[in-house]
Motif scaffolding. Sequence first.
Motif, mmCIF file in Angstrom:
data_model
loop_
_atom_site.group_PDB
_atom_site.id
_atom_site.type_symbol
_atom_site.label_atom_id
_atom_site.label_comp_id
_atom_site.label_asym_id
_atom_site.label_seq_id
_atom_site.Cartn_x
_atom_site.Cartn_y
_atom_site.Cartn_z
ATOM 1 N N ALA A 177 -6.130 16.865 -14.124
ATOM 2 C CA ALA A 177 -5.982 15.807 -15.041
ATOM 3 C C ALA A 177 -4.705 15.033 -14.778
ATOM 4 C CB ALA A 177 -5.790 16.338 -16.625
ATOM 5 N N LEU A 178 -3.462 15.582 -14.239
ATOM 6 C CA LEU A 178 -2.133 15.033 -14.176
ATOM 7 C C LEU A 178 -1.974 15.071 -12.631
ATOM 8 C CD1 LEU A 178 -0.231 17.159 -16.859
ATOM 9 C CD2 LEU A 178 -0.942 14.819 -16.991
ATOM 10 N N SER A 179 -2.993 14.971 -11.759
ATOM 11 C CA SER A 179 -2.526 14.775 -10.224
ATOM 12 C C SER A 179 -2.950 13.373 -9.962
ATOM 13 C CB SER A 179 -3.041 15.776 -9.510
ATOM 14 O OG SER A 179 -2.502 17.159 -9.881
ATOM 15 N N VAL A 180 -2.295 12.714 -8.949
ATOM 16 C CA VAL A 180 -2.808 11.309 -8.470
ATOM 17 C C VAL A 180 -2.691 11.313 -6.878
ATOM 18 C CG1 VAL A 180 -2.436 9.012 -8.870
ATOM 19 C CG2 VAL A 180 -1.927 10.511 -10.741
ATOM 20 N N SER A 181 -3.725 10.765 -6.448
ATOM 21 C CA SER A 181 -3.669 10.496 -4.942
ATOM 22 C C SER A 181 -3.525 8.953 -4.479
ATOM 23 C CB SER A 181 -5.028 11.298 -4.238
ATOM 24 O OG SER A 181 -4.878 12.554 -4.390
ATOM 25 N N VAL A 182 -2.756 8.656 -3.555
ATOM 26 C CA VAL A 182 -2.673 7.291 -3.252
ATOM 27 C C VAL A 182 -3.284 7.396 -1.646
ATOM 28 C CG1 VAL A 182 -1.324 5.505 -2.864
ATOM 29 C CG2 VAL A 182 -1.000 6.798 -4.911
ATOM 30 N N ARG A 183 -4.071 6.444 -1.278
ATOM 31 C CA ARG A 183 -4.588 6.321 0.093
ATOM 32 C C ARG A 183 -4.167 4.878 0.448
ATOM 33 N NH1 ARG A 183 -7.645 11.042 -0.634
ATOM 34 N NH2 ARG A 183 -7.810 12.015 1.389
ATOM 35 N N ARG A 184 -4.487 4.574 1.762
ATOM 36 C CA ARG A 184 -4.397 3.158 2.468
ATOM 37 C C ARG A 184 -5.271 2.128 1.382
ATOM 38 N NH1 ARG A 184 -3.058 3.731 7.947
ATOM 39 N NH2 ARG A 184 -0.747 4.099 7.859
ATOM 40 N N GLN A 185 -6.637 2.595 0.839
ATOM 41 C CA GLN A 185 -7.607 1.706 0.274
ATOM 42 C C GLN A 185 -6.836 1.426 -1.214
ATOM 43 O OE1 GLN A 185 -8.110 4.802 1.986
ATOM 44 N NE2 GLN A 185 -10.223 5.319 1.444
ATOM 45 N N ARG A 229 -2.890 -4.269 -3.892
ATOM 46 C CA ARG A 229 -2.612 -5.778 -3.669
ATOM 47 C C ARG A 229 -3.404 -6.775 -3.898
ATOM 48 N NH1 ARG A 229 0.216 -4.236 1.545
ATOM 49 N NH2 ARG A 229 2.467 -4.223 0.742
ATOM 50 N N ARG A 230 -4.647 -6.425 -3.886
ATOM 51 C CA ARG A 230 -5.392 -7.739 -4.076
ATOM 52 C C ARG A 230 -5.512 -7.925 -5.779
ATOM 53 N NH1 ARG A 230 -9.042 -4.943 -0.733
ATOM 54 N NH2 ARG A 230 -10.311 -3.771 -2.651
ATOM 55 N N ASN A 231 -5.448 -6.604 -6.532
ATOM 56 C CA ASN A 231 -5.410 -6.901 -8.075
ATOM 57 C C ASN A 231 -4.205 -7.669 -8.294
ATOM 58 O OD1 ASN A 231 -6.472 -3.181 -8.277
ATOM 59 N ND2 ASN A 231 -7.570 -5.243 -7.891
ATOM 60 N N LEU A 232 -2.984 -7.341 -7.772
ATOM 61 C CA LEU A 232 -1.808 -8.181 -8.194
ATOM 62 C C LEU A 232 -1.856 -9.610 -7.810
ATOM 63 C CD1 LEU A 232 0.876 -5.542 -7.048
ATOM 64 C CD2 LEU A 232 0.245 -6.186 -9.327
ATOM 65 N N HIS A 268 6.410 -8.410 -10.144
ATOM 66 C CA HIS A 268 7.064 -8.195 -8.753
ATOM 67 C C HIS A 268 7.453 -7.046 -8.398
ATOM 68 C CE1 HIS A 268 9.790 -9.915 -5.788
ATOM 69 N NE2 HIS A 268 10.839 -9.418 -6.437
ATOM 70 N N VAL A 269 7.988 -6.130 -9.562
ATOM 71 C CA VAL A 269 8.278 -4.821 -9.502
ATOM 72 C C VAL A 269 7.128 -3.853 -8.904
ATOM 73 C CG1 VAL A 269 8.728 -2.857 -11.074
ATOM 74 C CG2 VAL A 269 9.860 -4.842 -11.768
ATOM 75 N N LEU A 270 5.800 -4.239 -9.415
ATOM 76 C CA LEU A 270 4.745 -3.459 -8.844
ATOM 77 C C LEU A 270 4.711 -3.638 -7.351
ATOM 78 C CD1 LEU A 270 1.972 -3.542 -11.571
ATOM 79 C CD2 LEU A 270 3.367 -1.658 -10.882
ATOM 80 N N ARG A 271 4.463 -4.837 -7.161
ATOM 81 C CA ARG A 271 4.711 -5.153 -5.531
ATOM 82 C C ARG A 271 5.685 -4.507 -4.932
ATOM 83 N NH1 ARG A 271 1.677 -9.308 -4.179
ATOM 84 N NH2 ARG A 271 1.178 -10.943 -5.579
ATOM 85 N N ARG A 272 6.922 -4.314 -5.235
ATOM 86 C CA ARG A 272 7.973 -3.639 -4.610
ATOM 87 C C ARG A 272 7.626 -2.193 -4.452
ATOM 88 N NH1 ARG A 272 11.893 -6.095 -7.839
ATOM 89 N NH2 ARG A 272 12.819 -4.235 -8.525
ATOM 90 N N LEU A 273 7.101 -1.870 -5.520
ATOM 91 C CA LEU A 273 6.402 -0.061 -5.754
ATOM 92 C C LEU A 273 5.854 -0.027 -4.572
ATOM 93 C CD1 LEU A 273 6.628 2.454 -6.923
ATOM 94 C CD2 LEU A 273 4.954 1.722 -8.725
ATOM 95 N N VAL A 274 4.601 -0.773 -4.762
ATOM 96 C CA VAL A 274 3.279 -0.674 -3.745
ATOM 97 C C VAL A 274 3.885 -0.756 -2.077
ATOM 98 C CG1 VAL A 274 1.185 -2.096 -2.916
ATOM 99 C CG2 VAL A 274 1.434 -1.579 -5.114
ATOM 100 N N ILE A 292 -1.777 3.089 -9.438
ATOM 101 C CA ILE A 292 -0.564 3.162 -8.997
ATOM 102 C C ILE A 292 0.373 3.129 -10.396
ATOM 103 C CG2 ILE A 292 1.381 1.464 -7.976
ATOM 104 C CD1 ILE A 292 -0.525 2.346 -5.669
ATOM 105 N N CYS A 293 -0.058 2.576 -11.253
ATOM 106 C CA CYS A 293 0.754 2.747 -12.646
ATOM 107 C C CYS A 293 0.668 4.097 -13.247
ATOM 108 C CB CYS A 293 0.274 1.578 -13.630
ATOM 109 S SG CYS A 293 0.820 -0.015 -12.968
#
Length: 758
Positions: free
Chosen positions: A246-254, A260-263, A331-337, A400-401
């Motif tokens: 419930a508290l683990s998150v994975s971030v992949r290339r996809q 990026r598309r969402n932003l 803009h902040v989210l873009r930098r994070l991504v 991401i958030c």
Amino acid sequence: MKFQLEDVTVYFPYDHIYPEQYAYMLELKRALDAKGHCLLEMPTGTGKTIALLSLITSYVLSKPQNPVKLIYCTRTVHEMEKTLAELRLLHDYQVQQVGPRAQILAVGLSSRKNLCVNPAVLASENRDSVDAGCRKLTASWVRAMAAENPNVPTCEFFEQYEKAGSSAVLPPGVYTLQDLRAFGTKKGWCPYFLARHMVQFANVVVYSYQYLLDPKVASIISKEMQRESVVVFDEAHNIDNVCIEALSVSVRRQTIEGARRNLNKMRQEIERFKETDAGRLRAEYNRLVDGLAQRGNLPISDTWLSNPALPDDILKEAVPGNIRRAEHFIHVLRRLVQYLEGRLDTENVEKEGIVTFVSSIGSQAGIDQKTLKFCYDRLYSLMLTLEITDTDEFLHVQTICDFATLVGTYARGFSIIIEPVDERMPHIPDPVLQLSCHDASLAIKPVFERFQSVVITSGTLSPIDLYPRLLNFNPVVSRSFTMSLTRDCICPMVLTRGSDQLPVSTKFDMRSDLGVVRNYGRLLLEMVSAVPDGIVCFFVSYSYMDGIVNSWNETGILKEIMQHKLVFIETQDVVETTLALDNYRKACDCGRGAVFFSVARGKVAEGIDFDRHYGRLVIMFGVPFQYTLSKILLARLEYLRETFQIKEGDFLTFDALRQAAQCVGRVIRSKADYGMMIFADKRYSRHDKRSKLPGWILSHLRDAHLNLSTDMALHIAREFLRKMAQPYDKAGSSGRKTLLSQEDLEKMSEANMNEMLY
């Protein structure tokens, strides 16, 4: 039958009760009286669910001055339906005995996918698409547009439900998911929102673990639940793993590309709003200055998965200035991504703590910890302001958030692990950055603090003393019950060698040994020729099962097995596995019997029962340890050692043996049933491994069954089957009763009273 249990009159819908059910109710009542938490291990097939339900509902009837609400958590929809069916039987009996005051409202709650009755929305194939389809028809701004323009589609069921207003209620009774759908269709109301609304008024709520343990879901569904609630986690042997997921998150290339598309899409929406309706963005900005708590009560159709971290004080703070404006936040989210994408581009495995990771985000991307902490809520606010309904398209930026908020909130109990490839397929580049939670107590702590009694129960909680340490709580009652039987209908055996006396094991250095593979094949071949009906085999992993089945095929063993019984195999595809299970059952029903190959940590090992002729023998090939080279597992073991002083070996053995016990427990589902269990690995003969099996299996494991070869096991199996074919007395002889009638219980309580008096 009805009987007195201390000061509570228990209404039990059957004529007889098992001694262990009575003992279970007694311990459960003590935990309720003490208003504390408890751990109860009860063998499978001994009526745990009905004992729980009848005691808690009778407890409420006997003490109407403090009404207790029961929150019953199951793992699968199938288990939820089974629980509600038992509850209906009990409810009918109680109403018949006590009259109208025994009436309760019991509701099962599941996702929109399982409750929606709108054919247009249900046409979507997965849960996220159904959720988004529902939002497109029910969001407050969509309905406002529809009021002006009748061509805008809305959901007729939701509109009818809203129109009914306060009269949209469920009459008392027990409602399964199917009943809710039928009731909704008949009235023309939306069953999902009706169930969501009724949860706060129901006496019994049955739903999935996630609704309490996953903070993103819990704060929408479970925040209104009163403190005087009893929470039951059924089949809770893996509860620590559910908490960690419930508290683990994975971030992949996809995820990065999708975000990026969402932003980009959000930026276009912001530009459009600036031109057409700048007031909305300004109003949002002012609201964020006042803090998130000022958000007010949203319409039920706009509620959103909320913050993945639980601290309430975050809501009272003002949102940091640098993300109040929508375009600044994007803009902040873009930098994070961009930062995360850079971290994914690595050729080595990297592991670091949360604190160093957050400081490197600060130095390289210029985002401080407080900003990270608010990312999820800020995204939520922005998506409402931009009136986004197709939420399934925005899952990547939500991930991401979610990641950012968890990293910004917690300083310990987590690691960041970056792996360039999956070790099991080293030639395929698939980089993944994982925020991995190691401390199961973080997700369950709010549940222990909020509710007066939490009951953790399962057929396999041995060794029971490890759970309070893993989940960091103090139970007032912690008990393991054995199974009272009129005949020895369970026959566990430990097989350590083949008929050629070569040892068998799935240890890494032995698992591909041809002698071991051949001996495992011979064992199964001997058993299919001697055991009638169904045989279930569990392997330690999918890859090991594939390898062994291939070897058996090449050496002709598989062909010989299939001359006796048909073979069905579990795959990673749910539809294929369901089909294989159906056909396996058909083969057993027609009398020929069949063999089902399954995996110890797969779908079948958890929720599928092989009762009666569907499972007369279960073979556990090897010890199902987790993949011990996994970086996430190694990090968790290190954390457990440093924080809770749990040794690595102890935890790995505990985890493997609860899994093995869960697999072999599938075969016995009632006392009239019988079955054999073969633990085929030389490591089970070691006392430190074997002693971690549940008591109800160990009590039947004789010394003579400990160090067997294939031909000895075959001899024992034949003897056992011959013995089980004899007629037997179900109620038990006078000295060894396994079914207690009302008179027996009255005698017992009198005897107890006499003991107390003299």
